[in-house]
Write a protein that holds these residues in place. Sequence first.
Motif, PDB file in Angstrom:
ATOM      1  N   LEU A  36       0.822  -1.208   0.000  1.00  0.00           N
ATOM      2  CA  LEU A  36       0.000   0.000   0.000  1.00  0.00           C
ATOM      3  C   LEU A  36       0.860   1.264   0.000  1.00  0.00           C
ATOM      4  O   LEU A  36       0.599   2.213  -0.747  1.00  0.00           O
ATOM      5  CB  LEU A  36      -0.930  -0.017   1.224  1.00  0.00           C
ATOM      6  N   LYS A  37       1.884   1.281   0.822  1.00  0.00           N
ATOM      7  CA  LYS A  37       2.781   2.439   0.878  1.00  0.00           C
ATOM      8  C   LYS A  37       3.547   2.600  -0.430  1.00  0.00           C
ATOM      9  O   LYS A  37       3.744   3.729  -0.916  1.00  0.00           O
ATOM     10  CB  LYS A  37       3.760   2.288   2.045  1.00  0.00           C
ATOM     11  N   THR A  38       3.944   1.499  -1.007  1.00  0.00           N
ATOM     12  CA  THR A  38       4.636   1.541  -2.296  1.00  0.00           C
ATOM     13  C   THR A  38       3.764   2.207  -3.350  1.00  0.00           C
ATOM     14  O   THR A  38       4.224   3.081  -4.102  1.00  0.00           O
ATOM     15  CB  THR A  38       4.996   0.112  -2.755  1.00  0.00           C
ATOM     16  N   LEU A  39       2.497   1.812  -3.407  1.00  0.00           N
ATOM     17  CA  LEU A  39       1.560   2.421  -4.350  1.00  0.00           C
ATOM     18  C   LEU A  39       1.384   3.905  -4.071  1.00  0.00           C
ATOM     19  O   LEU A  39       1.386   4.729  -4.998  1.00  0.00           O
ATOM     20  CB  LEU A  39       0.204   1.713  -4.268  1.00  0.00           C
ATOM     21  N   ASP A  40       1.251   4.264  -2.809  1.00  0.00           N
ATOM     22  CA  ASP A  40       1.024   5.660  -2.442  1.00  0.00           C
ATOM     23  C   ASP A  40       2.222   6.533  -2.786  1.00  0.00           C
ATOM     24  O   ASP A  40       2.069   7.643  -3.309  1.00  0.00           O
ATOM     25  CB  ASP A  40       0.704   5.748  -0.944  1.00  0.00           C
ATOM     26  N   GLN A  41       3.407   6.046  -2.518  1.00  0.00           N
ATOM     27  CA  GLN A  41       4.611   6.823  -2.819  1.00  0.00           C
ATOM     28  C   GLN A  41       4.807   7.014  -4.314  1.00  0.00           C
ATOM     29  O   GLN A  41       5.481   7.951  -4.741  1.00  0.00           O
ATOM     30  CB  GLN A  41       5.831   6.140  -2.199  1.00  0.00           C
ATOM     31  N   ARG A  42       4.201   6.146  -5.083  1.00  0.00           N
ATOM     32  CA  ARG A  42       4.258   6.258  -6.549  1.00  0.00           C
ATOM     33  C   ARG A  42       3.150   7.152  -7.089  1.00  0.00           C
ATOM     34  O   ARG A  42       3.055   7.394  -8.286  1.00  0.00           O
ATOM     35  CB  ARG A  42       4.151   4.853  -7.145  1.00  0.00           C
ATOM     36  N   GLY A  43       2.279   7.617  -6.181  1.00  0.00           N
ATOM     37  CA  GLY A  43       1.154   8.455  -6.604  1.00  0.00           C
ATOM     38  C   GLY A  43       0.043   7.673  -7.252  1.00  0.00           C
ATOM     39  O   GLY A  43      -0.757   8.218  -8.026  1.00  0.00           O
ATOM     40  N   ALA A  44      -0.058   6.369  -6.931  1.00  0.00           N
ATOM     41  CA  ALA A  44      -1.013   5.493  -7.599  1.00  0.00           C
ATOM     42  C   ALA A  44      -2.339   5.359  -6.856  1.00  0.00           C
ATOM     43  O   ALA A  44      -3.277   4.766  -7.383  1.00  0.00           O
ATOM     44  CB  ALA A  44      -0.400   4.106  -7.787  1.00  0.00           C
ATOM     45  N   ILE A  45      -2.436   5.890  -5.627  1.00  0.00           N
ATOM     46  CA  ILE A  45      -3.673   5.773  -4.856  1.00  0.00           C
ATOM     47  C   ILE A  45      -4.510   7.035  -5.018  1.00  0.00           C
ATOM     48  O   ILE A  45      -4.014   8.158  -4.843  1.00  0.00           O
ATOM     49  CB  ILE A  45      -3.384   5.516  -3.370  1.00  0.00           C
ATOM     50  N   HIS A  46      -5.785   6.833  -5.323  1.00  0.00           N
ATOM     51  CA  HIS A  46      -6.700   7.950  -5.547  1.00  0.00           C
ATOM     52  C   HIS A  46      -7.954   7.708  -4.700  1.00  0.00           C
ATOM     53  O   HIS A  46      -8.699   6.763  -4.954  1.00  0.00           O
ATOM     54  CB  HIS A  46      -7.055   8.050  -7.026  1.00  0.00           C
ATOM     55  N   LYS A  47      -8.171   8.548  -3.696  1.00  0.00           N
ATOM     56  CA  LYS A  47      -9.270   8.353  -2.753  1.00  0.00           C
ATOM     57  C   LYS A  47     -10.393   9.353  -3.007  1.00  0.00           C
ATOM     58  O   LYS A  47     -10.140  10.543  -3.249  1.00  0.00           O
ATOM     59  CB  LYS A  47      -8.775   8.487  -1.309  1.00  0.00           C
ATOM     60  N   TYR A  48     -11.628   8.859  -2.913  1.00  0.00           N
ATOM     61  CA  TYR A  48     -12.807   9.707  -3.070  1.00  0.00           C
ATOM     62  C   TYR A  48     -13.732   9.506  -1.874  1.00  0.00           C
ATOM     63  O   TYR A  48     -14.081   8.371  -1.539  1.00  0.00           O
ATOM     64  CB  TYR A  48     -13.566   9.355  -4.348  1.00  0.00           C
ATOM     65  N   GLU A  49     -14.128  10.601  -1.262  1.00  0.00           N
ATOM     66  CA  GLU A  49     -15.117  10.589  -0.176  1.00  0.00           C
ATOM     67  C   GLU A  49     -16.373  11.300  -0.677  1.00  0.00           C
ATOM     68  O   GLU A  49     -16.372  12.513  -0.888  1.00  0.00           O
ATOM     69  CB  GLU A  49     -14.568  11.301   1.061  1.00  0.00           C
ATOM     70  N   ILE A  50     -17.429  10.529  -0.891  1.00  0.00           N
ATOM     71  CA  ILE A  50     -18.651  11.076  -1.477  1.00  0.00           C
ATOM     72  C   ILE A  50     -19.791  10.969  -0.453  1.00  0.00           C
ATOM     73  O   ILE A  50     -20.217   9.858  -0.117  1.00  0.00           O
ATOM     74  CB  ILE A  50     -19.053  10.310  -2.761  1.00  0.00           C
ATOM     75  N   PRO A  51     -20.293  12.104   0.043  1.00  0.00           N
ATOM     76  CA  PRO A  51     -21.403  12.055   1.002  1.00  0.00           C
ATOM     77  C   PRO A  51     -22.739  11.797   0.306  1.00  0.00           C
ATOM     78  O   PRO A  51     -22.877  11.990  -0.904  1.00  0.00           O
ATOM     79  CB  PRO A  51     -21.377  13.451   1.625  1.00  0.00           C
ATOM     80  N   GLY A  52     -23.713  11.324   1.094  1.00  0.00           N
ATOM     81  CA  GLY A  52     -25.077  11.210   0.599  1.00  0.00           C
ATOM     82  C   GLY A  52     -25.397   9.969  -0.207  1.00  0.00           C
ATOM     83  O   GLY A  52     -26.496   9.859  -0.748  1.00  0.00           O
ATOM     84  N   VAL A  53     -24.474   9.015  -0.276  1.00  0.00           N
ATOM     85  CA  VAL A  53     -24.715   7.805  -1.059  1.00  0.00           C
ATOM     86  C   VAL A  53     -24.824   6.606  -0.117  1.00  0.00           C
ATOM     87  O   VAL A  53     -23.896   6.323   0.642  1.00  0.00           O
ATOM     88  CB  VAL A  53     -23.591   7.546  -2.085  1.00  0.00           C
TER      89      VAL A  53
END
Length: 289
Positions: free
Chosen positions: A251-268
């Motif tokens: 997980l850290k390897t992916l994050d350090q490569r800029g490969a993790i993209h998180k979305y927080e969407i309310p109301g769903v």
Amino acid sequence: MGLSAAQWLKLAALFVTFVEVPSYRHVILMHGIFATTTELDHLNGFIQQAHPGTNVTILNGFNGAFSLRPMWEQIDYFKERMKKIFQQNPDGVHVVCFSQGGLICRGVLSTIKHNVISFVSLSSPQAGQYGDSNYLKYLFPQYLKKNIYRLFYTQTGQELSIANYWNDPHHQPLYLKESQFLAILNNQTFNPRSQEFKENFSSLKNLVLIGGPNDGVITPWQSSHFAFYNENETVVEMKNQPWYIHDWFGLKTLDQRGAIHKYEIPGVEHVHWHSNKTVFECCILPWLS
């Protein structure tokens, strides 16, 4: 002198030859618990609207109550089907998996070499589940989250998919001892294939994590972002979790490569993630190119 009809047809055919027709990567979809392939009809429709002609496979298997079968059993089944699609698409594929299906897909992508460009984990309990959701109350009305570990952390209990990723923050030693799936997938316990799991998972080009505070099923909802409760039931974010800090499964390897993209969407709410067009357009479509 004007061109004949036959000459015009030849010219048109030549023109079409040089026009670049968009080609979209194959997309694999995986449904959630208690569902069938029809659960993802809306999502498939959104993809076809946005990218006409896209080859989409909705994985079929372990439908309805059969989705309660052990996670590794399901992973072994879907692994063979996904492997064939990977081989048939050497330029790469995208994978979009909902709820429990997100953990199944993660298991597949950890256990085999793959060519997945984007793995979209749609409201999936990636860090585990610990909550009195409607599903839990329906299946085990006599239990609450505080005592269901007595069933889930047994050999019999681990025959249920939900128990395989039940992560009780108040009984971590028992979880580590009895978990036959999540603790192994996270490389939290002895796993002879730990390095292989890490290398396979961290070979993803993009890991897209989608969730939101009104989900109502994934508990805590931040589990969809690899965050989870501590012993006080305070949510600890992904970057402060031991599996991230020690990079147990990449997980850290992916994050350090800029490969993790998180979305927080309310109301769903949980059952609407895959049929919400706004969610599709903002958080899924950009990763299906």
